[in-house]
Design an enzyme around this catalytic site. Structure first.
Site: not given
Ligand code: HMG
Ligand code: MG
Length: 278
Positions: A9, A200, A233
């Protein structure tokens, strides 16, 4: 129990991208402080979070300390496969209590996010890996405003139901208050047990510690924090850092509670991560 979030995070929201070796050094230093749970990275899209694009290398290269759980965030099957091949001990899936935030964050509705998790659980089960869950925007959404506790409760219970051993209730932008924490927990502790819940709290407005203390009144004992108060985030405008590990540690020690943390070491790391920002 304190679950340390800074390598995930924390670093996901830093404008500067640390070198892989610096991340490994941070995680290894954290493991020497008495912390027993470190969320080390996230196997998410490198386009979404370039700061953690080297997640595989980080997880593979850390020298693991016995007794410490090295966890990682996974959004889908691809993330889970990366977590497995990199040797993560445990994973966490994440969704939200508000649709707009979930769309911006993971490009999925809440329903779609659960469909993605249905690929993650069997892989975890086969390997005996535990799955934690997060519900973001459990109190306030940066796009939709206040979130109905009924909606947040539904998502929390659904995550428990599909196989998460614990759900961490996320105040993503730090706008929860002890009153809103009470409203949600009043409802949710009647439906499950406090030992399956965690807090959290982001500390954007300085409420995080009061929110933790309120949650403790409901029997919750697990909280997510980051050394130096790193965190946020990129898809939640206005999100400040996590509650600082040292702030919670000091508050708990002041109450005579034993965290098992070595205060000097935590403060040293906190100083180091704060220096990265200057
Ligand atoms: P998308 O674009 O809808 O995914 O993203 P997709 O399935 O259509 O794939 C698009 C491309 O991403 C493809 O590659 C996939 O292979 C690749 P391309 O063909 O374009 O080269 N891909 C990946 N690559 C690596 N690892 C993966 C993966 N999945 C697909 N796992 C997706 C959907 C969920 C992947 C994207 O939106 C994403 O990764 N989002 C993450 C955002 C994030 O990390 N946010 C911060 C964390 S959450 C948070 O901080 C809150 C928390 O702390 C609690 C709180 O505070 O409330 C937990
Ligand atoms: Mg968080």
């Amino acid at each position: 129990m304190i679950k340390e979030m800074s390598p995930r995070d924390g670093l996901q929201n830093e404008p500067a991208i640390l070198a892989t070796e610096q991340k490994i050094a941070l995680i290894e230093a954290l493991a020497e402080t008495g912390l027993s749970y470190i969320e080390a990275t996230a196997f998410v899209s490198p386009k979404a979070i370039p700061q953690l694009a080297d997640a595989d290398e980080v997880m593979k290269k850390i020298k693991k300390k016995k007794g410490v759980t090295y966890a990682a965030l996974v959004p889908n099957r691809k993330g889970m496969e990366r977590a497995i091949s990199s040797g993560a001990d445990e994973v966490a899936v994440f969704t939200a209590a508000s649709e707009t935030f979930n769309q911006k964050n993971i490009r999925a509705s809440i329903e779609e996010s659960f469909q993605r998790f249905s690929d993650v659980f069997p892989l975890a089960r086969d390997r005996g890996m535990k799955v934690r869950g997060y519900v973001s925007t459990a109190f306030v959404c940066p796009y939709e405003g206040e979130v109905d506790p009924i909606k947040a409760s539904e998502v929390i219970l659904r995550l428990l139901d599909v196989g998460c051993y614990e759900v961490s209730i996320g105040d993503t932008i730090g706008k929860a208050t002890p009153e809103s924490v009470s409203r949600l927990l009043d409802r949710i502790v009647k439906e499950t047990t406090a030992d399956r819940l965690a807090g959290h709290f982001h500390d954007t407005y300085g409420n995080a510690l009061s929110n933790v203390l309120k949650a403790m009144e409901f029997g919750i004992q697990t909280f997510d924090t980051s050394v130096g108060g790193l965190g946020g985030c990129p898809y939640a405008p206005g999100a400040g850092g996590n509650l600082a590990t040292e702030k919670l540690m000091d508050a708990l020690h002041a109450q005579g509670l034993n965290t098992g943390l070595q205060t000097g070491k935590i403060r040293e790391i906190s100083k180091m991560v704060r220096a990265w920002r200057t």
